[in-house]
Structures are given as structure tokens and as C-alpha cells.
Design a protein around this motif. Sequence first.
Motif, PDB file in Angstrom:
ATOM      1  N   GLU A 185     -37.338   5.953  -1.639  1.00 17.26           N
ATOM      2  CA  GLU A 185     -37.160   4.736  -2.440  1.00 17.26           C
ATOM      3  C   GLU A 185     -35.949   4.863  -3.375  1.00 17.26           C
ATOM      4  OE1 GLU A 185     -41.517   5.610  -1.674  1.00 17.26           O
ATOM      5  OE2 GLU A 185     -39.881   6.699  -2.662  1.00 17.26           O
ATOM      6  N   ARG A 232     -35.757   0.034  -6.055  1.00 14.41           N
ATOM      7  CA  ARG A 232     -37.024  -0.203  -5.368  1.00 14.41           C
ATOM      8  C   ARG A 232     -38.197   0.320  -6.193  1.00 14.41           C
ATOM      9  NH1 ARG A 232     -39.953  -3.472  -2.246  1.00 14.41           N
ATOM     10  NH2 ARG A 232     -41.283  -2.388  -0.737  1.00 14.41           N
ATOM     11  N   GLU A 270     -38.761  -2.106  -8.998  1.00 15.19           N
ATOM     12  CA  GLU A 270     -39.300  -3.366  -8.487  1.00 15.19           C
ATOM     13  C   GLU A 270     -40.799  -3.243  -8.239  1.00 15.19           C
ATOM     14  OE1 GLU A 270     -39.196  -5.950  -4.317  1.00 15.19           O
ATOM     15  OE2 GLU A 270     -37.742  -4.345  -4.637  1.00 15.19           O
ATOM     16  N   LEU A 271     -41.213  -2.166  -7.573  1.00 13.52           N
ATOM     17  CA  LEU A 271     -42.622  -1.989  -7.244  1.00 13.52           C
ATOM     18  C   LEU A 271     -43.456  -1.664  -8.485  1.00 13.52           C
ATOM     19  CD1 LEU A 271     -42.387   0.031  -3.905  1.00 13.52           C
ATOM     20  CD2 LEU A 271     -43.007  -2.374  -4.179  1.00 13.52           C
ATOM     21  N   LYS A 329     -52.289  -2.191  -5.108  1.00 13.29           N
ATOM     22  CA  LYS A 329     -52.282  -2.639  -6.505  1.00 13.29           C
ATOM     23  C   LYS A 329     -53.412  -3.624  -6.799  1.00 13.29           C
ATOM     24  CE  LYS A 329     -48.791  -3.770  -9.981  1.00 13.29           C
ATOM     25  NZ  LYS A 329     -47.368  -4.128 -10.190  1.00 13.29           N
ATOM     26  N   THR A 385     -44.301  -0.766   2.147  1.00 14.98           N
ATOM     27  CA  THR A 385     -43.818  -2.137   2.235  1.00 14.98           C
ATOM     28  C   THR A 385     -44.411  -2.943   1.078  1.00 14.98           C
ATOM     29  OG1 THR A 385     -45.678  -2.909   3.567  1.00 14.98           O
ATOM     30  CG2 THR A 385     -43.794  -1.960   4.758  1.00 14.98           C
ATOM     31  N   ASN A 386     -43.854  -4.128   0.863  1.00 24.31           N
ATOM     32  CA  ASN A 386     -44.389  -4.997  -0.188  1.00 24.31           C
ATOM     33  C   ASN A 386     -45.862  -5.303   0.052  1.00 24.31           C
ATOM     34  OD1 ASN A 386     -41.901  -5.088  -1.394  1.00 24.31           O
ATOM     35  ND2 ASN A 386     -41.370  -7.124  -0.652  1.00 24.31           N
ATOM     36  N   THR A 387     -46.212  -5.545   1.302  1.00 18.34           N
ATOM     37  CA  THR A 387     -47.599  -5.872   1.646  1.00 18.34           C
ATOM     38  C   THR A 387     -48.531  -4.691   1.386  1.00 18.34           C
ATOM     39  OG1 THR A 387     -46.836  -7.423   3.338  1.00 18.34           O
ATOM     40  CG2 THR A 387     -49.118  -6.674   3.494  1.00 18.34           C
ATOM     41  N   PHE A 428     -48.040  -2.155  -0.645  1.00 20.73           N
ATOM     42  CA  PHE A 428     -48.112  -1.867  -2.076  1.00 20.73           C
ATOM     43  C   PHE A 428     -48.999  -2.886  -2.786  1.00 20.73           C
ATOM     44  CE2 PHE A 428     -46.642  -1.419  -6.441  1.00 20.73           C
ATOM     45  CZ  PHE A 428     -46.515  -0.040  -6.563  1.00 20.73           C
ATOM     46  N   ALA A 429     -48.862  -4.141  -2.416  1.00 23.72           N
ATOM     47  CA  ALA A 429     -49.672  -5.197  -3.032  1.00 23.72           C
ATOM     48  C   ALA A 429     -51.154  -4.975  -2.769  1.00 23.72           C
ATOM     49  CB  ALA A 429     -49.232  -6.563  -2.516  1.00 23.72           C
TER      50      ALA A 429
END
Length: 220
Positions: free
Chosen positions: A95, A99, A102-103, A81, A73-75, A77-78
Motif C-alpha cells: 500500500e 492508500r 485513504e483506508l 470495518k 480492495t475497497n470492498t 476493507f469496508a
Amino acid sequence: MGLLTHSLGRTRVKICGLRTSADIDAAVAAGVDAVGFVFYPPSIRAVSPPVAAQLITRLPAGIDAVGLVVNATNTEFAAIKSLAPITLWQFHGDESPERCMELAAGMPWIKAARVGQDFAFGEFSLQYRQANAFLLDALVEGYGGGGVPFDWQGIPQTWVSENALRVVLSGGLNTHNVGEAIARLHPCAVDVSSGVEISRGVKDPVLMAEFVKAVRAADE
């Protein structure tokens, strides 16, 4: 150095699923080009972002820290990172190309292919043409780390010729078969996880060193 740096006659080596300082030190001593960190909680080889961050500090310059994610999820992955200084992303789930881009957000990335019978190699490489590399793994239950080889002879020779500089071969590799795999396919790199373990999820420094030696012998 680095996993995707092409050098004539030198196959790059990635060892994936490292979890301890001893794993990292043994991989570096063996002469790897990249180490992989699994950010997929169901995996026995998974690590948290803070642990990965600590382990990456042990890597000398030039060795890639590869972050393996599966449908993150975005959360999620963030969080990875923000903590772990990953240099190369490996998307190992379902993916889409959009996607992945984007990531990755401009960073280099690999898309894993789970190769089963009738896998459409041409369609896959066209769909993910923006990827810096294609990792060929066996189609197993779950995502990766099954230690199961797939039929290398089933890879179309024309596809291999066109994409060899972007092919990272995985799936059931070990000290005994990696030479044959390199001779047959001449991939840019090879990726091993369970093939250098003494038990499930536990890396063995002797097997890591022997694997790298086998790759170098195949190159020669």
C-alpha cells in the motif's frame, strides 16, 4: 494502555494471528497490549470479519484490536470495518502512503516494512511519515508470519534513535531472543506470532505467557 502508548521503560506487546476465544483469553491473561487479526485469506492465521468481531468482544478496554490487511480492495476493507471494531490498522502489503491514509480514514495505522539487505530505512520512514508506527518484519516469501528474524544490527543507530517511539519490532521474535532485541533497539513495542505457536498457526498459552514475561524481564 494500547500498543502505541509510550511509557518510559515499558515495551508494549502485540500477539498477532489469534483465531479462537482461547487464544484471546490466554493473550489477555498474559498481559498483552494488543492482539492482531489477520484479514488475509492466503494466511493460515486468517479470520473472517464476523469471527474477528466475536473475538474482539472478549477484549477488555485498553487492549488494541489490530486489523492486518494486505493490499485489500475497497470492498474487502469496508466489509472488515463494518463488522469488526478494529482500533488500529496494520498495512502489511504494498500500500502507498496515500492508500493507507485513504483506508484508515483518520484512524491510527501502522505500516509494515519487509526488511531485507540494503533496505532504505530513511526513505521508508520519510515516505510513510504519516504512519503512527513502523513495523519492522523480515523479508520472506508472502507477507509476514514466517518466523524469520532479520539482522537487527543492520538497522542504522541514528534511525533507531530518531524513530524508537514509533518502532514495532517483529520478525522471528520468541522467548529466547526478545530480550536481546529490546536491549539493542529499545522499540516502542514488539510483535510476535509464530514464536508463540506449538505448531503452524496454533497458539500456545504457555508460550504467550513466557513471551510477555521475557519482555517484562528485559524492561527491568
